[in-house]
Design a protein around this motif. Structure first.
Motif, PDB file in Angstrom:
ATOM      1  N   ASP A  40      -3.396  -9.677 -10.726  1.00  0.00           N
ATOM      2  CA  ASP A  40      -3.137  -8.688 -11.834  1.00  0.00           C
ATOM      3  C   ASP A  40      -3.137  -7.252 -11.139  1.00  0.00           C
ATOM      4  OD1 ASP A  40      -2.695 -10.811 -13.654  1.00  0.00           O
ATOM      5  OD2 ASP A  40      -4.811 -10.649 -14.298  1.00  0.00           O
ATOM      6  N   VAL A  41      -2.139  -6.546 -11.410  1.00  0.00           N
ATOM      7  CA  VAL A  41      -1.990  -5.179 -11.024  1.00  0.00           C
ATOM      8  C   VAL A  41      -1.883  -4.250 -11.911  1.00  0.00           C
ATOM      9  CG1 VAL A  41       0.555  -5.112 -10.430  1.00  0.00           C
ATOM     10  CG2 VAL A  41      -0.957  -3.594  -9.272  1.00  0.00           C
ATOM     11  N   ASN A  42      -2.646  -3.357 -12.345  1.00  0.00           N
ATOM     12  CA  ASN A  42      -2.485  -2.292 -13.333  1.00  0.00           C
ATOM     13  C   ASN A  42      -2.241  -0.815 -13.007  1.00  0.00           C
ATOM     14  OD1 ASN A  42      -2.453  -1.368 -16.013  1.00  0.00           O
ATOM     15  ND2 ASN A  42      -4.933  -0.793 -16.179  1.00  0.00           N
ATOM     16  N   VAL A  43      -0.944  -0.429 -13.134  1.00  0.00           N
ATOM     17  CA  VAL A  43      -0.495   0.910 -12.654  1.00  0.00           C
ATOM     18  C   VAL A  43      -0.421   2.084 -13.789  1.00  0.00           C
ATOM     19  CG1 VAL A  43       1.089   2.209 -11.467  1.00  0.00           C
ATOM     20  CG2 VAL A  43       0.869  -0.173 -10.802  1.00  0.00           C
ATOM     21  N   THR A  44      -1.223   2.801 -13.593  1.00  0.00           N
ATOM     22  CA  THR A  44      -1.118   3.991 -14.682  1.00  0.00           C
ATOM     23  C   THR A  44      -0.701   5.347 -14.039  1.00  0.00           C
ATOM     24  OG1 THR A  44      -3.430   4.332 -14.751  1.00  0.00           O
ATOM     25  CG2 THR A  44      -2.987   2.907 -16.213  1.00  0.00           C
ATOM     26  N   GLY A  45      -0.203   6.035 -14.715  1.00  0.00           N
ATOM     27  CA  GLY A  45      -0.055   7.575 -14.233  1.00  0.00           C
ATOM     28  C   GLY A  45       1.276   7.813 -13.109  1.00  0.00           C
ATOM     29  N   GLY A  46       2.260   6.421 -12.927  1.00  0.00           N
ATOM     30  CA  GLY A  46       3.214   6.636 -12.115  1.00  0.00           C
ATOM     31  C   GLY A  46       3.778   5.361 -11.702  1.00  0.00           C
ATOM     32  N   THR A  47       4.428   5.188 -10.749  1.00  0.00           N
ATOM     33  CA  THR A  47       5.261   3.948 -10.367  1.00  0.00           C
ATOM     34  C   THR A  47       4.948   3.780  -8.698  1.00  0.00           C
ATOM     35  OG1 THR A  47       6.766   4.574 -11.634  1.00  0.00           O
ATOM     36  CG2 THR A  47       7.532   2.906 -10.004  1.00  0.00           C
ATOM     37  N   VAL A  48       4.697   2.523  -8.447  1.00  0.00           N
ATOM     38  CA  VAL A  48       4.530   2.255  -6.981  1.00  0.00           C
ATOM     39  C   VAL A  48       5.201   1.071  -6.625  1.00  0.00           C
ATOM     40  CG1 VAL A  48       2.139   2.808  -7.123  1.00  0.00           C
ATOM     41  CG2 VAL A  48       2.502   0.606  -7.673  1.00  0.00           C
ATOM     42  N   SER A  49       5.274   0.592  -5.148  1.00  0.00           N
ATOM     43  CA  SER A  49       5.769  -0.651  -4.747  1.00  0.00           C
ATOM     44  C   SER A  49       4.578  -0.940  -3.982  1.00  0.00           C
ATOM     45  CB  SER A  49       7.168  -0.488  -3.843  1.00  0.00           C
ATOM     46  OG  SER A  49       6.819   0.384  -2.861  1.00  0.00           O
ATOM     47  N   ILE A  50       4.493  -2.275  -4.001  1.00  0.00           N
ATOM     48  CA  ILE A  50       3.258  -2.962  -3.122  1.00  0.00           C
ATOM     49  C   ILE A  50       3.939  -3.960  -2.166  1.00  0.00           C
ATOM     50  CG2 ILE A  50       1.565  -4.946  -3.223  1.00  0.00           C
ATOM     51  CD1 ILE A  50       1.406  -4.182  -6.431  1.00  0.00           C
ATOM     52  N   ILE A  51       3.353  -3.545  -0.844  1.00  0.00           N
ATOM     53  CA  ILE A  51       3.931  -4.108   0.306  1.00  0.00           C
ATOM     54  C   ILE A  51       3.897  -5.849   0.196  1.00  0.00           C
ATOM     55  CG2 ILE A  51       3.649  -4.415   2.896  1.00  0.00           C
ATOM     56  CD1 ILE A  51       4.384  -1.524   1.576  1.00  0.00           C
ATOM     57  N   GLY A  52       4.784  -6.302   0.639  1.00  0.00           N
ATOM     58  CA  GLY A  52       4.839  -8.079   0.291  1.00  0.00           C
ATOM     59  C   GLY A  52       5.779  -8.614  -0.967  1.00  0.00           C
ATOM     60  N   ALA A  59       3.252  -0.621 -14.752  1.00  0.00           N
ATOM     61  CA  ALA A  59       2.322  -1.330 -15.951  1.00  0.00           C
ATOM     62  C   ALA A  59       1.446  -2.332 -15.391  1.00  0.00           C
ATOM     63  CB  ALA A  59       3.292  -1.601 -17.146  1.00  0.00           C
ATOM     64  N   ARG A  60       0.861  -2.990 -16.407  1.00  0.00           N
ATOM     65  CA  ARG A  60       0.189  -4.129 -15.881  1.00  0.00           C
ATOM     66  C   ARG A  60       0.885  -5.377 -15.853  1.00  0.00           C
ATOM     67  NH1 ARG A  60      -4.777  -6.365 -15.712  1.00  0.00           N
ATOM     68  NH2 ARG A  60      -6.094  -5.081 -16.629  1.00  0.00           N
ATOM     69  N   GLN A  61       0.882  -6.209 -14.939  1.00  0.00           N
ATOM     70  CA  GLN A  61       1.642  -7.469 -14.684  1.00  0.00           C
ATOM     71  C   GLN A  61       1.120  -8.519 -13.602  1.00  0.00           C
ATOM     72  OE1 GLN A  61       5.485  -5.175 -13.617  1.00  0.00           O
ATOM     73  NE2 GLN A  61       5.624  -7.143 -12.552  1.00  0.00           N
ATOM     74  N   THR A  89      -5.177  -0.700  -9.943  1.00  0.00           N
ATOM     75  CA  THR A  89      -6.291  -1.503  -9.897  1.00  0.00           C
ATOM     76  C   THR A  89      -5.819  -3.087  -9.661  1.00  0.00           C
ATOM     77  OG1 THR A  89      -6.562  -1.758 -12.161  1.00  0.00           O
ATOM     78  CG2 THR A  89      -7.804   0.111 -11.121  1.00  0.00           C
ATOM     79  N   VAL A  90      -6.633  -3.693  -9.207  1.00  0.00           N
ATOM     80  CA  VAL A  90      -6.059  -5.294  -8.698  1.00  0.00           C
ATOM     81  C   VAL A  90      -7.394  -5.995  -9.246  1.00  0.00           C
ATOM     82  CG1 VAL A  90      -5.654  -7.000  -7.090  1.00  0.00           C
ATOM     83  CG2 VAL A  90      -4.509  -4.710  -6.820  1.00  0.00           C
ATOM     84  N   THR A  91      -7.067  -7.071 -10.153  1.00  0.00           N
ATOM     85  CA  THR A  91      -8.138  -7.878 -10.592  1.00  0.00           C
ATOM     86  C   THR A  91      -7.550  -9.394 -10.584  1.00  0.00           C
ATOM     87  OG1 THR A  91      -7.449  -7.678 -12.860  1.00  0.00           O
ATOM     88  CG2 THR A  91      -9.153  -6.134 -11.993  1.00  0.00           C
ATOM     89  N   ASN A  92      -8.510 -10.110 -10.638  1.00  0.00           N
ATOM     90  CA  ASN A  92      -8.040 -11.864 -10.906  1.00  0.00           C
ATOM     91  C   ASN A  92      -7.061 -12.310  -9.796  1.00  0.00           C
ATOM     92  OD1 ASN A  92      -9.162 -11.616 -13.480  1.00  0.00           O
ATOM     93  ND2 ASN A  92      -7.433 -11.000 -14.518  1.00  0.00           N
ATOM     94  N   ILE A  93      -7.907 -12.087  -8.542  1.00  0.00           N
ATOM     95  CA  ILE A  93      -6.934 -12.437  -7.520  1.00  0.00           C
ATOM     96  C   ILE A  93      -7.114 -13.997  -7.011  1.00  0.00           C
ATOM     97  CG2 ILE A  93      -7.010 -11.983  -4.824  1.00  0.00           C
ATOM     98  CD1 ILE A  93      -8.910  -9.355  -5.713  1.00  0.00           C
TER      99      ILE A  93
END
Length: 122
Positions: A40-52, A59-61, A89-93
């Protein structure tokens, strides 16, 4: 059916840092192995791309992808900032081998979360 989660602390919260590799687990990967990574990734305050992965996140997804490892370092994650000043932040891996994923694809694709208590850990 049993899948071993290779992440030693799947419920921990990891904060990613722009343009820096942050380890998802301390378990060394096996060289020349392909892994399925889901979190689960939670992004606040902007937009990102995740390598891979494909796409951008703001947002959270749940994020899942295959990654090929050509070294024995712990599996890591990195992101790049597309807009704003995001906190990520990353959780529930969940990390497993491609073979475990292929054998249990239907189950793993249906998991909307992972709390670390439903699968054995390495």
């Amino acid at each position: 059916m049993m899948i071993t989660n290779l992440c030693t602390s799947p419920s921990s919260t990891i904060t990613l840092q722009a343009d820096k590799w942050v380890h998802l687990t301390t378990v060394p990967s096996v060289r020349w192995m392909t892994y399925w990574v889901s979190f689960d990734v939670n992004v606040t305050g902007g937009t990102v791309s995740i390598i891979g992965t494909q796409g951008e996140f703001s947002a959270r997804q749940r994020v899942s992808y295959m990654t090929y490892v050509n070294n024995s370092a712990p599996l890591s994650a990195n992101y790049s900032v597309k807009s704003g000043s995001p906190t990520v932040t990353v959780t529930n891996i969940l990390i497993c081998t491609q073979a475990d994923y292929q054998a249990n694809k239907t189950l793993l694709n249906s998991i909307g979360y992972f709390d670390g208590d439903t699968m054995p850990r390495a």
